[in-house]
Design a protein around this motif. Structure first.
Motif, short mmCIF file in Angstrom:
data_model
loop_
_atom_site.label_atom_id
_atom_site.label_comp_id
_atom_site.label_asym_id
_atom_site.label_seq_id
_atom_site.Cartn_x
_atom_site.Cartn_y
_atom_site.Cartn_z
N CYS A 62 -2.44 1.32 -8.89
CA CYS A 62 -3.80 0.79 -8.78
C CYS A 62 -4.83 1.70 -9.47
CB CYS A 62 -4.19 0.58 -7.32
SG CYS A 62 -3.32 -0.79 -6.55
N GLU A 63 -4.47 2.96 -9.68
CA GLU A 63 -5.41 3.87 -10.37
C GLU A 63 -5.69 3.37 -11.80
OE1 GLU A 63 -3.60 7.73 -10.16
OE2 GLU A 63 -3.83 7.81 -7.96
N ASN A 108 0.80 -1.24 0.00
CA ASN A 108 0.00 0.00 0.00
C ASN A 108 0.83 1.29 0.00
OD1 ASN A 108 0.94 -0.12 2.62
ND2 ASN A 108 -0.99 -0.90 3.47
N GLU A 156 -6.11 -2.59 -4.08
CA GLU A 156 -5.96 -1.74 -2.91
C GLU A 156 -7.15 -1.95 -1.98
OE1 GLU A 156 -5.73 2.34 -4.10
OE2 GLU A 156 -5.06 2.95 -2.11
N TRP A 166 2.34 2.07 -5.23
CA TRP A 166 1.29 1.07 -5.46
C TRP A 166 -0.07 1.74 -5.66
CZ3 TRP A 166 1.80 -3.49 -7.18
CH2 TRP A 166 0.73 -4.38 -7.13
N LYS A 167 -0.34 2.74 -4.83
CA LYS A 167 -1.63 3.44 -4.95
C LYS A 167 -1.75 4.04 -6.35
CE LYS A 167 -1.93 4.58 -0.05
NZ LYS A 167 -3.15 3.99 0.45
N ARG A 168 -0.64 4.61 -6.83
CA ARG A 168 -0.66 5.21 -8.18
C ARG A 168 -0.90 4.13 -9.24
NH1 ARG A 168 4.07 8.86 -7.04
NH2 ARG A 168 3.07 10.64 -6.06
#
Ligand code: GFB
Length: 390
Positions: free
Chosen positions: A246-247, A238, A277, A242-244
């Protein structure tokens, strides 16, 4: 070629004479220049299979690592983490250190070092030369520099490629174009393998066995830090990178390692934002469900603790709060050591991983070798039931 030609006499620094074996079928080396451990491990399995099919000795490259504050990649010897013997049972290998120290002068003198790439690669430095530019950028430069390797030219191997599982006659074409007597070493600018690992190469994971030293590090940690008994391990990927990533999940139903759960042709589903996520709420719900299911299968040996591996948010407080009534606590290492985390996850009684992450994929494959069970965040029954319950 006669065996006589395969044995060379070598005089070492102390004047002692030793015999070295030279593979008449040649060698294959590559830079694991893409991604971090999970990506490199996927590539390794493909490269191992490719070397086997070509019947060339695989030169085991070091693992490439990145440390905060260090401008250049760090090269960690392959055998610092994994044993060589199990891999040798499948195919002949040699570490890059050993190859460069003992063999390179005989088969790959400095004036014959050519880098291989599929087609011309653009120079980062504005050079117009048609070239692989194999040493431009990080980790490309530091990797070859580690062994003082410079290339005198480039070879574009297109239209050949390395999908040996799905292309009849491909290996013969490689042999015809690059016979070992003229091309003793094929040095690839990047891994001759695909990411994610091809389905056919997953089984090769069984040859990747941690060294005894690495394994004792993990077993000691478990013994010293986790309550006695069964434990559930979870991977929480996370961090901001990773957040980017997952977009983009809705546009990439097979993002990164998603094939490990949705199938290579999305035959088992598509990757969803929850799988990439999962929310904290979803994570807690799914753990509760997995604990229940584990307890029903192992009534006398229920889960006693939760081991959390993460690159960012470990959720220790939230997990301790959520499972207080069950007297189950959450634990993590403080070492920021990815390999220690991988081994502890591998050894757990049950595991929940991130389907999209190749770091999780490494754990899942290793567990499969031992027949250990694993689950993915928000995938299949868990995903529908959990979302309904939220
Ligand atoms: O291994 P990797 O290619 O997996 O890269 P993904 C993620 C790296 O993050 C690991 C660290 O090699 C570790 O260095 N990391 C992740 C962790 N999870 C943990 C953990 O639980 N514990 C520790 N100690 N370290 C993708 C790449 O990473 O990330 C893509 O495949 C892209 O190339 C994307 O960069 C954003 O597959 O998870």
């Amino acid at each position: 070629m006669n065996l006589v030609y395969q044995l060379f006499l070598l005089t070492n620094l102390f004047g002692q004479i030793s015999l070295i074996y030279i593979d008449p079928n040649g060698y294959l080396v590559y830079c694991p220049c893409m991604g971090r451990f999970g990506n490199q491990a996927d590539h390794f399995l493909g490269a191992l299979n490719f070397a086997k099919k070509l019947n060339r000795t695989l030169i085991l490259p070091p693992w490439i690592e990145y440390r905060q504050g260090e401008p250049k990649s760090i090269q960690v010897p392959f055998d610092r983490y994994f044993k060589l013997e199990p891999i040798s049972q499948f195919h002949q290998v040699i570490t890059m250190q050993e190859f460069m120290e003992r063999i390179s002068n005989s088969v790959w003198p400095e004036d014959q070092r050519i880098s291989f790439c599929y087609m011309e690669r653009k120079s980062l430095r504005g050079s117009m030369k048609k070239d692989c530019h194999a040493k431009e950028g990080n980790p490309f430069g530091p990797f070859w520099d580690e062994f003082k390797i410079d290339f005198i030219g480039s070879e574009f191997f297109a239209p050949l490629h390395y999908d040996v599982w799905h292309t009849a006659g491909l290996i013969d074409k490689w042999h015809q174009k690059y016979p070992a007597n003229k091309w003793p070493v094929l040095a690839f600018t990047g891994a001759p393998a695909s990411f994610p690992v091809q389905k056919e190469n997953i089984a090769l994971q069984k040859y990747l066995v941690w060294t005894d030293e690495m394994q004792s590090k993990a077993t000691n940690w478990i013994k010293l830090n986790l309550p006695k008994g069964a434990y559930l391990a979870i991977h929480l990927r996370n961090g901001i990178d990773w957040k980017r990533a997952c977009e983009h999940i809705n546009d990439s139903p097979k993002l990164f390692s998603a094939a490990q759960c949705v199938g290579y042709n999305n035959e088992k589903g598509v990757a969803t934002p929850d799988m990439c996520e999962p929310s904290k709420q979803l994570i807690i719900k799914q753990i509760r469900q997995e604990l229940k299911s584990y307890h029903s299968k192992h009534p006398t040996n229920g889960i006693k603790s939760i081991f959390v591996a993460s690159d960012n948010d470990f959720m220790i407080k939230e997990l301790n709060e959520a499972f207080k009534r069950l007297k189950i606590s959450a634990f993590r290492t403080n070492e920021k050591d990815p390999h220690l985390d991988l081994m502890i996850m591998e050894k757990s009684n049950h595991f929940i991983g991130n389907c999209i992450s190749s770091f999780s994929a490494f754990v899942i494959r290793s567990r499969e070798v031992h027949g250990f069970p694993s689950a993915f965040w928000a995938f299949h029954t868990a995903s529908t039931q959990i979302r309904d319950e939220l």
